[in-house]
Design a protein around this motif. Structure first.
Motif, PDB file in Angstrom:
ATOM      1  N   GLU A  77       0.814  -1.218   0.000  1.00 34.61           N
ATOM      2  CA  GLU A  77       0.000   0.000   0.000  1.00 34.61           C
ATOM      3  C   GLU A  77       0.846   1.266   0.000  1.00 34.61           C
ATOM      4  OE1 GLU A  77      -2.559  -0.235   3.310  1.00 34.61           O
ATOM      5  OE2 GLU A  77      -3.742  -1.923   2.522  1.00 34.61           O
ATOM      6  N   ASP A  78       2.034   1.248   0.538  1.00 34.48           N
ATOM      7  CA  ASP A  78       2.868   2.454   0.626  1.00 34.48           C
ATOM      8  C   ASP A  78       3.915   2.530  -0.479  1.00 34.48           C
ATOM      9  OD1 ASP A  78       4.232   0.280   1.485  1.00 34.48           O
ATOM     10  OD2 ASP A  78       5.236   1.299   3.167  1.00 34.48           O
ATOM     11  N   CYS A  79       3.669   1.828  -1.576  1.00 33.92           N
ATOM     12  CA  CYS A  79       4.657   1.866  -2.656  1.00 33.92           C
ATOM     13  C   CYS A  79       4.693   3.230  -3.338  1.00 33.92           C
ATOM     14  CB  CYS A  79       4.370   0.764  -3.668  1.00 33.92           C
ATOM     15  SG  CYS A  79       2.824   1.002  -4.573  1.00 33.92           S
ATOM     16  N   TRP A  80       3.571   3.940  -3.373  1.00 38.44           N
ATOM     17  CA  TRP A  80       3.551   5.251  -4.022  1.00 38.44           C
ATOM     18  C   TRP A  80       4.394   6.260  -3.234  1.00 38.44           C
ATOM     19  CZ3 TRP A  80       1.708   9.569  -1.504  1.00 38.44           C
ATOM     20  CH2 TRP A  80       0.969   9.344  -0.335  1.00 38.44           C
ATOM     21  N   ILE A  81       4.497   6.071  -1.929  1.00 35.58           N
ATOM     22  CA  ILE A  81       5.332   6.973  -1.122  1.00 35.58           C
ATOM     23  C   ILE A  81       6.796   6.799  -1.487  1.00 35.58           C
ATOM     24  CG2 ILE A  81       6.009   7.582   1.214  1.00 35.58           C
ATOM     25  CD1 ILE A  81       3.279   6.691   2.168  1.00 35.58           C
ATOM     26  N   GLU A  82       7.208   5.549  -1.643  1.00 35.93           N
ATOM     27  CA  GLU A  82       8.592   5.283  -2.030  1.00 35.93           C
ATOM     28  C   GLU A  82       8.884   5.820  -3.440  1.00 35.93           C
ATOM     29  OE1 GLU A  82       9.185   1.157  -1.657  1.00 35.93           O
ATOM     30  OE2 GLU A  82       8.922   1.099   0.549  1.00 35.93           O
TER      31      GLU A  82
ATOM     32  N   LEU B  35      11.337  10.038  -7.015  1.00 38.22           N
ATOM     33  CA  LEU B  35      11.181  10.990  -8.109  1.00 38.22           C
ATOM     34  C   LEU B  35      11.304  12.443  -7.667  1.00 38.22           C
ATOM     35  CD1 LEU B  35       8.173   9.370 -10.019  1.00 38.22           C
ATOM     36  CD2 LEU B  35      10.585   9.298 -10.629  1.00 38.22           C
ATOM     37  N   LEU B  36      11.158  12.719  -6.369  1.00 34.73           N
ATOM     38  CA  LEU B  36      11.207  14.101  -5.900  1.00 34.73           C
ATOM     39  C   LEU B  36      12.556  14.771  -6.153  1.00 34.73           C
ATOM     40  CD1 LEU B  36       9.706  16.360  -4.501  1.00 34.73           C
ATOM     41  CD2 LEU B  36      10.459  15.444  -2.286  1.00 34.73           C
TER      42      LEU B  36
ATOM     43  N   ARG C 123      13.023  18.195  -8.470  1.00 36.92           N
ATOM     44  CA  ARG C 123      13.650  19.423  -7.965  1.00 36.92           C
ATOM     45  C   ARG C 123      14.846  19.824  -8.821  1.00 36.92           C
ATOM     46  NH1 ARG C 123      13.614  18.387  -1.358  1.00 36.92           N
ATOM     47  NH2 ARG C 123      11.347  18.698  -1.086  1.00 36.92           N
ATOM     48  N   SER C 124      15.629  18.864  -9.264  1.00 36.37           N
ATOM     49  CA  SER C 124      16.775  19.189 -10.110  1.00 36.37           C
ATOM     50  C   SER C 124      16.329  19.764 -11.453  1.00 36.37           C
ATOM     51  CB  SER C 124      17.631  17.945 -10.331  1.00 36.37           C
ATOM     52  OG  SER C 124      16.883  16.939 -10.995  1.00 36.37           O
ATOM     53  N   LEU C 125      15.277  19.187 -12.029  1.00 31.86           N
ATOM     54  CA  LEU C 125      14.761  19.724 -13.285  1.00 31.86           C
ATOM     55  C   LEU C 125      14.197  21.127 -13.092  1.00 31.86           C
ATOM     56  CD1 LEU C 125      12.957  16.584 -14.763  1.00 31.86           C
ATOM     57  CD2 LEU C 125      15.078  17.633 -15.568  1.00 31.86           C
TER      58      LEU C 125
END
Length: 288
Positions: A23-28, A33-34, A38-40
Protein backbone atom coordinates in the motif's frame (compact mmCIF):
# COMPACT_ATOMS: atom_id res chain seq x y z
CA UNK A 1 -16.95 -29.69 -12.72
CA UNK A 2 -17.19 -26.00 -13.50
CA UNK A 3 -16.17 -25.10 -9.94
CA UNK A 4 -13.08 -27.26 -10.23
CA UNK A 5 -12.05 -25.60 -13.50
CA UNK A 6 -12.52 -22.11 -11.98
CA UNK A 7 -10.45 -23.00 -8.93
CA UNK A 8 -7.75 -24.47 -11.08
CA UNK A 9 -7.69 -21.37 -13.38
CA UNK A 10 -7.56 -18.96 -10.44
CA UNK A 11 -4.75 -20.94 -8.79
CA UNK A 12 -2.80 -21.03 -12.04
CA UNK A 13 -3.25 -17.26 -12.63
CA UNK A 14 -2.13 -16.45 -9.08
CA UNK A 15 0.89 -18.65 -9.49
CA UNK A 16 1.83 -17.10 -12.86
CA UNK A 17 1.15 -13.39 -11.86
CA UNK A 18 3.26 -11.23 -9.54
CA UNK A 19 2.35 -10.39 -5.98
CA UNK A 20 0.23 -7.20 -5.51
CA UNK A 21 2.30 -4.05 -4.59
CA UNK A 22 2.25 -2.85 -1.01
CA UNK A 23 0.00 0.00 0.00
CA UNK A 24 2.87 2.45 0.63
CA UNK A 25 4.66 1.87 -2.66
CA UNK A 26 3.55 5.25 -4.02
CA UNK A 27 5.33 6.97 -1.12
CA UNK A 28 8.59 5.28 -2.03
CA UNK A 29 8.11 6.19 -5.70
CA UNK A 30 7.45 9.83 -4.71
CA UNK A 31 10.62 9.92 -2.64
CA UNK A 32 12.61 8.56 -5.56
CA UNK A 33 11.18 10.99 -8.11
CA UNK A 34 11.21 14.10 -5.90
CA UNK A 35 14.98 14.80 -6.24
CA UNK A 36 14.72 14.47 -10.01
CA UNK A 37 11.80 16.88 -10.12
CA UNK A 38 13.65 19.42 -7.96
CA UNK A 39 16.78 19.19 -10.11
CA UNK A 40 14.76 19.72 -13.29
CA UNK A 41 12.96 22.67 -11.71
CA UNK A 42 16.18 24.34 -10.57
CA UNK A 43 17.89 23.78 -13.91
CA UNK A 44 15.02 25.28 -15.94
CA UNK A 45 14.14 27.91 -13.27
CA UNK A 46 10.42 27.47 -13.79
CA UNK A 47 8.39 28.69 -10.82
CA UNK A 48 5.83 26.26 -9.50
CA UNK A 49 3.06 28.86 -9.95
CA UNK A 50 3.56 28.69 -13.73
CA UNK A 51 1.83 25.33 -13.80
CA UNK A 52 -1.41 26.98 -12.73
CA UNK A 53 -1.12 30.49 -14.13
CA UNK A 54 -2.07 29.71 -17.72
CA UNK A 55 -5.75 29.92 -16.95
CA UNK A 56 -5.56 33.31 -15.20
CA UNK A 57 -6.85 36.48 -16.82
CA UNK A 58 -4.75 39.67 -17.11
CA UNK A 59 -4.73 41.82 -13.99
CA UNK A 60 -6.39 45.21 -14.60
CA UNK A 61 -4.25 48.15 -13.53
CA UNK A 62 -4.95 51.86 -13.17
CA UNK A 63 -2.19 54.42 -13.69
CA UNK A 64 -2.62 57.87 -12.20
CA UNK A 65 -3.46 60.40 -14.89
CA UNK A 66 -1.93 63.19 -12.83
CA UNK A 67 1.39 61.37 -12.70
CA UNK A 68 1.42 60.99 -16.46
CA UNK A 69 0.68 64.68 -17.05
CA UNK A 70 3.27 65.68 -14.45
CA UNK A 71 5.86 63.49 -16.14
CA UNK A 72 5.27 65.23 -19.47
CA UNK A 73 5.51 68.62 -17.80
CA UNK A 74 8.74 67.67 -16.04
CA UNK A 75 10.25 66.54 -19.35
CA UNK A 76 9.41 69.94 -20.84
CA UNK A 77 10.96 71.71 -17.87
CA UNK A 78 14.07 69.55 -18.11
CA UNK A 79 14.46 70.44 -21.80
CA UNK A 80 14.04 74.13 -20.95
CA UNK A 81 16.73 73.90 -18.25
CA UNK A 82 19.17 72.23 -20.64
CA UNK A 83 18.37 74.83 -23.28
CA UNK A 84 19.03 77.65 -20.83
CA UNK A 85 22.41 76.22 -19.92
CA UNK A 86 23.29 75.68 -23.58
CA UNK A 87 22.33 79.24 -24.49
CA UNK A 88 24.69 80.56 -21.84
CA UNK A 89 27.56 78.92 -23.71
CA UNK A 90 26.88 81.24 -26.67
CA UNK A 91 26.31 84.33 -24.52
CA UNK A 92 29.52 86.00 -25.81
CA UNK A 93 28.37 85.79 -29.42
CA UNK A 94 26.28 88.42 -31.14
CA UNK A 95 22.66 88.74 -29.91
CA UNK A 96 20.09 86.81 -31.85
CA UNK A 97 22.57 84.31 -33.22
CA UNK A 98 20.74 81.28 -31.82
CA UNK A 99 17.28 82.60 -32.60
CA UNK A 100 17.40 81.42 -36.21
CA UNK A 101 18.60 77.99 -35.10
CA UNK A 102 16.14 77.53 -32.25
CA UNK A 103 14.23 74.60 -33.89
CA UNK A 104 17.51 72.75 -34.44
CA UNK A 105 18.53 73.40 -30.84
CA UNK A 106 15.23 72.07 -29.49
CA UNK A 107 15.45 69.01 -31.72
CA UNK A 108 19.03 68.36 -30.60
CA UNK A 109 18.10 68.49 -26.91
CA UNK A 110 15.04 66.27 -27.41
CA UNK A 111 17.17 63.80 -29.34
CA UNK A 112 19.70 63.67 -26.50
CA UNK A 113 16.96 62.94 -23.97
CA UNK A 114 15.53 60.23 -26.24
CA UNK A 115 18.96 58.72 -26.91
CA UNK A 116 19.94 58.34 -23.26
CA UNK A 117 16.52 57.34 -21.94
CA UNK A 118 14.08 55.60 -24.26
CA UNK A 119 16.66 54.14 -26.64
CA UNK A 120 18.52 52.38 -23.80
CA UNK A 121 15.28 51.14 -22.14
CA UNK A 122 15.33 53.75 -19.39
CA UNK A 123 12.58 56.20 -18.42
CA UNK A 124 12.78 59.86 -19.30
CA UNK A 125 13.63 62.25 -16.43
CA UNK A 126 9.97 63.06 -15.87
CA UNK A 127 8.90 59.43 -16.01
CA UNK A 128 11.67 58.45 -13.61
CA UNK A 129 10.53 61.05 -11.07
CA UNK A 130 6.93 59.85 -11.43
CA UNK A 131 7.90 56.14 -11.23
CA UNK A 132 6.73 55.47 -14.79
CA UNK A 133 8.09 53.55 -17.73
CA UNK A 134 6.99 52.70 -21.26
CA UNK A 135 5.59 49.23 -21.94
CA UNK A 136 4.85 47.58 -25.26
CA UNK A 137 1.12 47.00 -24.96
CA UNK A 138 1.12 44.71 -27.98
CA UNK A 139 3.08 42.08 -26.03
CA UNK A 140 0.74 42.15 -23.03
CA UNK A 141 -1.72 39.20 -22.93
CA UNK A 142 -5.35 40.10 -23.41
CA UNK A 143 -6.92 36.78 -22.40
CA UNK A 144 -7.80 33.58 -24.24
CA UNK A 145 -5.41 30.93 -25.48
CA UNK A 146 -2.85 33.38 -26.83
CA UNK A 147 -2.85 35.31 -23.58
CA UNK A 148 -2.44 32.13 -21.57
CA UNK A 149 0.56 31.12 -23.66
CA UNK A 150 2.16 34.54 -23.23
CA UNK A 151 1.63 34.45 -19.49
CA UNK A 152 3.22 31.00 -19.35
CA UNK A 153 6.22 32.19 -21.33
CA UNK A 154 6.67 35.19 -19.04
CA UNK A 155 6.95 32.82 -16.08
CA UNK A 156 10.27 31.54 -17.37
CA UNK A 157 11.91 34.90 -16.64
CA UNK A 158 10.17 36.02 -13.45
CA UNK A 159 9.67 34.38 -10.08
CA UNK A 160 7.83 37.31 -8.49
CA UNK A 161 4.14 37.69 -7.84
CA UNK A 162 2.13 39.10 -10.72
CA UNK A 163 1.07 42.72 -10.26
CA UNK A 164 -0.23 43.57 -13.73
CA UNK A 165 2.78 45.81 -14.41
CA UNK A 166 4.75 43.08 -16.15
CA UNK A 167 5.60 43.41 -19.79
CA UNK A 168 8.54 44.18 -22.05
CA UNK A 169 9.70 47.65 -22.92
CA UNK A 170 9.42 49.25 -26.32
CA UNK A 171 10.77 47.40 -29.32
CA UNK A 172 13.44 48.84 -31.60
CA UNK A 173 10.88 49.83 -34.23
CA UNK A 174 8.73 51.57 -31.62
CA UNK A 175 11.74 53.52 -30.33
CA UNK A 176 12.71 54.64 -33.83
CA UNK A 177 9.17 55.67 -34.72
CA UNK A 178 8.88 57.49 -31.41
CA UNK A 179 11.99 59.51 -32.24
CA UNK A 180 10.85 60.24 -35.79
CA UNK A 181 7.39 61.39 -34.74
CA UNK A 182 8.33 63.40 -31.66
CA UNK A 183 11.76 64.83 -32.46
CA UNK A 184 11.61 64.82 -36.26
CA UNK A 185 7.92 65.63 -36.52
CA UNK A 186 8.12 68.64 -34.20
CA UNK A 187 11.22 69.94 -35.95
CA UNK A 188 9.71 69.66 -39.44
CA UNK A 189 6.45 71.25 -38.30
CA UNK A 190 8.24 74.12 -36.57
CA UNK A 191 10.41 74.79 -39.60
CA UNK A 192 7.43 74.62 -41.94
CA UNK A 193 5.45 77.12 -39.89
CA UNK A 194 8.37 79.55 -39.61
CA UNK A 195 9.09 79.24 -43.34
CA UNK A 196 5.44 79.86 -44.28
CA UNK A 197 5.28 82.87 -41.96
CA UNK A 198 8.52 84.29 -43.36
CA UNK A 199 7.33 83.81 -46.95
CA UNK A 200 3.85 85.12 -46.06
CA UNK A 201 1.99 82.36 -47.81
CA UNK A 202 -1.23 83.51 -46.17
CA UNK A 203 -1.08 86.84 -48.05
CA UNK A 204 -0.82 85.25 -51.48
CA UNK A 205 -3.64 85.12 -54.00
CA UNK A 206 -6.38 82.54 -53.64
CA UNK A 207 -5.25 80.26 -56.48
CA UNK A 208 -1.52 80.51 -55.88
CA UNK A 209 0.55 77.57 -54.69
CA UNK A 210 1.68 79.34 -51.52
CA UNK A 211 -1.91 80.09 -50.53
CA UNK A 212 -2.95 76.47 -51.05
CA UNK A 213 -0.03 75.21 -49.01
CA UNK A 214 -0.88 77.64 -46.23
CA UNK A 215 -4.52 76.46 -46.21
CA UNK A 216 -3.33 72.85 -46.17
CA UNK A 217 -1.12 73.58 -43.16
CA UNK A 218 -4.02 75.20 -41.34
CA UNK A 219 -6.31 72.22 -42.04
CA UNK A 220 -3.72 69.70 -40.92
CA UNK A 221 -3.15 71.69 -37.75
CA UNK A 222 -6.89 71.82 -37.09
CA UNK A 223 -7.29 68.08 -37.61
CA UNK A 224 -4.37 67.38 -35.31
CA UNK A 225 -5.81 69.57 -32.57
CA UNK A 226 -9.21 67.89 -32.92
CA UNK A 227 -7.61 64.45 -32.74
CA UNK A 228 -5.55 65.52 -29.72
CA UNK A 229 -8.67 66.75 -27.95
CA UNK A 230 -10.47 63.48 -28.68
CA UNK A 231 -7.47 61.53 -27.42
CA UNK A 232 -7.45 63.67 -24.27
CA UNK A 233 -11.08 62.80 -23.54
CA UNK A 234 -10.38 59.10 -24.09
CA UNK A 235 -7.29 59.33 -21.89
CA UNK A 236 -9.22 60.97 -19.07
CA UNK A 237 -11.79 58.17 -19.26
CA UNK A 238 -9.47 55.16 -19.62
CA UNK A 239 -6.12 56.42 -18.32
CA UNK A 240 -4.23 55.00 -21.30
CA UNK A 241 -2.10 56.68 -23.98
CA UNK A 242 -1.39 60.26 -23.04
CA UNK A 243 -0.82 61.39 -26.64
CA UNK A 244 -1.76 60.35 -30.15
CA UNK A 245 1.78 59.12 -30.80
CA UNK A 246 1.67 56.80 -27.79
CA UNK A 247 -1.71 55.46 -28.90
CA UNK A 248 -0.50 54.82 -32.44
CA UNK A 249 2.64 53.05 -31.22
CA UNK A 250 0.84 51.17 -28.41
CA UNK A 251 3.36 52.56 -25.93
CA UNK A 252 1.64 52.70 -22.56
CA UNK A 253 2.99 54.28 -19.39
CA UNK A 254 2.94 51.94 -16.38
CA UNK A 255 4.55 52.08 -12.97
CA UNK A 256 8.18 51.06 -12.91
CA UNK A 257 7.93 49.67 -9.38
CA UNK A 258 4.64 48.74 -7.69
CA UNK A 259 5.93 49.65 -4.20
CA UNK A 260 7.52 53.00 -4.98
CA UNK A 261 5.82 56.40 -4.86
CA UNK A 262 6.63 59.29 -7.11
CA UNK A 263 9.79 61.19 -6.18
CA UNK A 264 8.38 64.70 -6.58
CA UNK A 265 6.94 66.54 -3.61
CA UNK A 266 4.74 69.57 -4.14
CA UNK A 267 4.95 70.84 -0.57
CA UNK A 268 7.47 73.53 -1.47
CA UNK A 269 5.41 74.59 -4.49
CA UNK A 270 2.25 74.84 -2.42
CA UNK A 271 4.07 76.84 0.22
CA UNK A 272 5.46 79.17 -2.44
CA UNK A 273 2.01 79.70 -3.94
CA UNK A 274 0.55 80.54 -0.54
CA UNK A 275 3.28 83.08 0.20
CA UNK A 276 2.85 84.63 -3.24
CA UNK A 277 -0.86 85.08 -2.59
CA UNK A 278 -0.14 86.63 0.80
CA UNK A 279 2.36 89.05 -0.71
CA UNK A 280 -0.04 90.02 -3.50
CA UNK A 281 -2.84 90.67 -1.01
CA UNK A 282 -0.48 92.75 1.13
CA UNK A 283 0.50 94.87 -1.87
CA UNK A 284 -3.16 95.41 -2.75
CA UNK A 285 -3.93 96.47 0.83
CA UNK A 286 -0.98 98.87 0.89
CA UNK A 287 -2.11 100.46 -2.37
CA UNK A 288 -5.42 101.33 -0.73
Amino acid sequence: MEKETLVSSSSSSSSWGADPPPEDCWIEAHRELLPRWRSLRESSQIPFSCLFITQQTPIPISISRVNQFDAARLDVEMTAMLKEQLVKVFSLMKPGFLFQYEPELDAFLEFLIWRFSIWVDKPTPGNALMNLRYRDERAVPTGGKEGAQLIFLNCFTSDSVRTGLEGPGLSVSQKIWYCLTTVGGRYIWSRLQSFSAFRRWGDFEQRSLGRRLWLLIQRVEGLYKAASFSNLLIFLYTGRYRSIIERALKARLVYGSPNMNRAVSFEYMNRQLVWNEFSNNEQICQSW
